[in-house]
Design a protein around this motif. Structure first.
Motif, PDB file in Angstrom:
ATOM      1  N   THR A   1       0.853  -1.171   0.000  1.00  0.00           N
ATOM      2  CA  THR A   1       0.000   0.000   0.000  1.00  0.00           C
ATOM      3  C   THR A   1       0.901   1.237   0.000  1.00  0.00           C
ATOM      4  OG1 THR A   1      -1.666   1.147   1.347  1.00  0.00           O
ATOM      5  CG2 THR A   1      -0.358  -0.460   2.506  1.00  0.00           C
ATOM      6  N   GLY A   2       0.341   2.396   0.365  1.00  0.00           N
ATOM      7  CA  GLY A   2       1.141   3.618   0.350  1.00  0.00           C
ATOM      8  C   GLY A   2       0.436   4.703   1.162  1.00  0.00           C
TER       9      GLY A   2
ATOM     10  N   GLU B   1       0.596   6.071  -2.787  1.00  0.00           N
ATOM     11  CA  GLU B   1       0.132   5.275  -3.922  1.00  0.00           C
ATOM     12  C   GLU B   1       1.266   4.345  -4.360  1.00  0.00           C
ATOM     13  OE1 GLU B   1      -2.554   4.340  -5.384  1.00  0.00           O
ATOM     14  OE2 GLU B   1      -1.305   3.251  -6.797  1.00  0.00           O
TER      15      GLU B   1
ATOM     16  N   THR C   1      -4.666   0.185  -4.096  1.00  0.00           N
ATOM     17  CA  THR C   1      -4.235   1.241  -5.010  1.00  0.00           C
ATOM     18  C   THR C   1      -5.419   2.136  -5.359  1.00  0.00           C
ATOM     19  OG1 THR C   1      -3.543   1.640  -7.314  1.00  0.00           O
ATOM     20  CG2 THR C   1      -4.523  -0.487  -6.877  1.00  0.00           C
TER      21      THR C   1
ATOM     22  N   SER D   1      -9.502   1.907  -4.586  1.00  0.00           N
ATOM     23  CA  SER D   1     -10.305   2.881  -3.845  1.00  0.00           C
ATOM     24  C   SER D   1     -11.177   3.691  -4.788  1.00  0.00           C
ATOM     25  CB  SER D   1      -9.377   3.811  -3.063  1.00  0.00           C
ATOM     26  OG  SER D   1      -8.604   3.022  -2.183  1.00  0.00           O
TER      27      SER D   1
ATOM     28  N   ILE E   1     -16.208   1.641   4.055  1.00  0.00           N
ATOM     29  CA  ILE E   1     -15.316   1.765   5.219  1.00  0.00           C
ATOM     30  C   ILE E   1     -15.693   3.011   6.004  1.00  0.00           C
ATOM     31  CG2 ILE E   1     -12.890   1.992   5.945  1.00  0.00           C
ATOM     32  CD1 ILE E   1     -12.080   0.884   3.219  1.00  0.00           C
TER      33      ILE E   1
ATOM     34  N   MET F   1      -8.572  10.862  11.492  1.00  0.00           N
ATOM     35  CA  MET F   1      -7.145  11.135  11.624  1.00  0.00           C
ATOM     36  C   MET F   1      -7.021  12.610  11.994  1.00  0.00           C
ATOM     37  SD  MET F   1      -6.442   8.101  10.902  1.00  0.00           S
ATOM     38  CE  MET F   1      -4.667   7.944  10.897  1.00  0.00           C
TER      39      MET F   1
ATOM     40  N   MET G   1      -2.779   9.212   6.988  1.00  0.00           N
ATOM     41  CA  MET G   1      -2.988   7.842   6.514  1.00  0.00           C
ATOM     42  C   MET G   1      -2.015   7.474   5.384  1.00  0.00           C
ATOM     43  SD  MET G   1      -4.953   5.606   7.738  1.00  0.00           S
ATOM     44  CE  MET G   1      -6.706   5.499   8.021  1.00  0.00           C
TER      45      MET G   1
HETATM   46  N1  SAM Z   1      -3.345   5.072  -2.457  1.00  0.00           N
HETATM   47  C1  SAM Z   1      -3.914   3.796  -2.260  1.00  0.00           C
HETATM   48  C2  SAM Z   1      -5.438   3.868  -2.213  1.00  0.00           C
HETATM   49  O1  SAM Z   1      -5.962   4.970  -2.076  1.00  0.00           O
HETATM   50  O2  SAM Z   1      -6.051   2.815  -2.316  1.00  0.00           O
HETATM   51  C3  SAM Z   1      -3.390   3.063  -1.042  1.00  0.00           C
HETATM   52  C4  SAM Z   1      -3.149   3.869   0.223  1.00  0.00           C
HETATM   53  S1  SAM Z   1      -4.615   4.484   0.999  1.00  0.00           S
HETATM   54  C5  SAM Z   1      -3.934   5.267   2.429  1.00  0.00           C
HETATM   55  C6  SAM Z   1      -5.340   2.988   1.637  1.00  0.00           C
HETATM   56  C7  SAM Z   1      -6.803   3.053   1.977  1.00  0.00           C
HETATM   57  O3  SAM Z   1      -6.958   3.889   3.112  1.00  0.00           O
HETATM   58  C8  SAM Z   1      -7.701   3.623   0.883  1.00  0.00           C
HETATM   59  O4  SAM Z   1      -8.735   2.701   0.609  1.00  0.00           O
HETATM   60  C9  SAM Z   1      -8.243   4.892   1.492  1.00  0.00           C
HETATM   61  O5  SAM Z   1      -9.544   5.170   1.053  1.00  0.00           O
HETATM   62  C10 SAM Z   1      -8.194   4.554   2.974  1.00  0.00           C
HETATM   63  N2  SAM Z   1      -8.194   5.723   3.850  1.00  0.00           N
HETATM   64  C11 SAM Z   1      -7.363   6.787   3.832  1.00  0.00           C
HETATM   65  N3  SAM Z   1      -7.665   7.674   4.820  1.00  0.00           N
HETATM   66  C12 SAM Z   1      -8.740   7.150   5.468  1.00  0.00           C
HETATM   67  C13 SAM Z   1      -9.530   7.569   6.579  1.00  0.00           C
HETATM   68  N4  SAM Z   1      -9.302   8.710   7.215  1.00  0.00           N
HETATM   69  N5  SAM Z   1     -10.541   6.751   6.982  1.00  0.00           N
HETATM   70  C14 SAM Z   1     -10.803   5.579   6.349  1.00  0.00           C
HETATM   71  N6  SAM Z   1     -10.084   5.122   5.296  1.00  0.00           N
HETATM   72  C15 SAM Z   1      -9.068   5.901   4.850  1.00  0.00           C
END
Ligand code: SAM
Ligand code: SF4
Length: 317
Positions: free
Chosen positions: A65-66, A68, A95, A118, A186, A191, A312
């Motif tokens: 993950t990341g 990205e 991703t 996402s 989700i 945060m 995140m």
């Molecule tokens: N960039 C990639 C993506 O967006 O799928 C991977 C990293 S992202 C941090 C991983 C997941 O964390 C994503 O599905 C994103 O929607 C979720 N995410 C990020 N911030 C969040 C938050 N405050 N609450 C819930 N999910 C969150």
């Protein structure tokens, strides 16, 4: 390996970069992040060694993950090498999908078997708003590329946001009828940087069941989502409730950040450095981190923000 609460820790989420080609409002500050120096981040060799150390402690599943992950220049080589580590049974990736049209097939060939993509909205303007400038058509092209590349499983992740996509719950869930994929809602996690949202944005996943009473519960698959299905659907609808029904009691994961910190709990500020260590050093730090994994993430709500101490994109979700 079992932690002190007898949870079997067999899953490591690896954030390979803090950088991203989007700027989702619940995840990252508008200006992005201050790019850290290359030498502060784990090298590819260190990352592979970290996986070998983790495997020696019982980790069998990895999620990349990341940030990205697909903006990382050497992502294919990383995936190929960690998928080949003896003892790794599964390598998955989360991703935003934007770069999947070019990378879906090479990634699968490199050993990634499952993709989570996402997607919070099906509306172009809203997508551009929530990602601060992303194009829905690019993400959708990525989803189509994933569906035709032969992955074992493709899941879409939608962060549930009151006043933003609660009107789209039915349309997002309907995708499970049109395509062979799962859609997971989700709960948005508070945060410390999610200041764009007021209390009404933090919706519990019950909202999905209210909107779609025809959802029938189906057998859990061992993951964190509670699973449901619409009549006649190919895929399932998952509810992931980290805020309102935390799943800490069965948490089986640790996290490795791009700058080489093991985080035994997403929402705790506790971090253990493995950057610069040899195999034995990494293994012993990981062992300690697993032993000291907190029992639960503590109370979390709009008023009681996560204690993670990072955005995140610097943890990996
Ligand atoms: N960039 C990639 C993506 O967006 O799928 C991977 C990293 S992202 C941090 C991983 C997941 O964390 C994503 O599905 C994103 O929607 C979720 N995410 C990020 N911030 C969040 C938050 N405050 N609450 C819930 N999910 C969150
Ligand atoms: Fe980037 Fe993913 Fe965070 Fe969005 S959720 S800003 S795509 S890391």
């Amino acid at each position: 390996m079992l932690d002190q609460y007898k949870r079997n820790i067999n899953y490591m989420r690896i954030s390979v970069t803090e950088l991203c080609n989007l700027r989702c409002r619940y995840c990252m500050p508008v200006e992005g992040i201050c790019k850290k120096e290359h030498k502060e981040m784990l090298s590819e060799d260190e990352l592979v060694q970290a996986v070998e150390a983790a495997v020696s402690l019982g980790i069998t599943k990895l999620r990349i993950t990341g940030g990205e992950p697909l903006v990382k220049r050497n992502i294919l080589s990383i995936c190929r090498r960690i998928a080949a580590v003896n003892g790794i049974r599964e390598v998955c990736m989360t991703t935003n999908g934007i770069l999947l049209p070019a990378l879906a097939v090479p990634l699968r060939e490199a050993g990634v078997t499952r993709l989570n993509i996402s997607l919070d909205t099906l509306d172009r303007k809203k997508y551009a708003y929530i990602t601060r400038g992303g194009a829905l058509d690019d993400a959708w092209a990525g989803i189509e590329a994933a569906l035709s590349a032969g992955y074992q499983k493709v899941k879409l992740n939608a962060v549930l946001i009151g006043g933003f996509n609660d009107e789209e719950i039915a349309a997002l869930a309907e995708l499970t009828k049109q395509y062979p994929l799962d859609v997971r809602f989700i709960e948005m996690m508070p945060m410390y940087n999610s200041g764009d949202f007021d209390e009404t944005a933090f919706l519990p996943c019950e909202k999905v069941l209210e909107v779609l009473p025809e959802l029938a519960a189906v057998e859990p698959d061992g993951g964190v989502a509670q699973l449901y299905q619409l009549p006649g659907a190919m895929g399932r609808v998952g509810l992931i409730r980290p805020v309102n029904a935390h799943f800490c009691g069965s948490c089986n994961r640790i996290r490795l950040t791009a700058d080489g910190k093991i985080k035994p709990c997403l929402h705790s500020a506790e971090e253990y450095n493995i950057k610069g260590l040899d195999f034995t050093g990494m293994r012993s730090v990981m062992e300690q981190a697993i032993q000291r994994k907190p029992e639960w993430h503590g109370e979390m709500s709009f008023k009681k923000r996560s204690h993670a101490g990072r955005n995140m994109n610097q943890i990996g979700g």
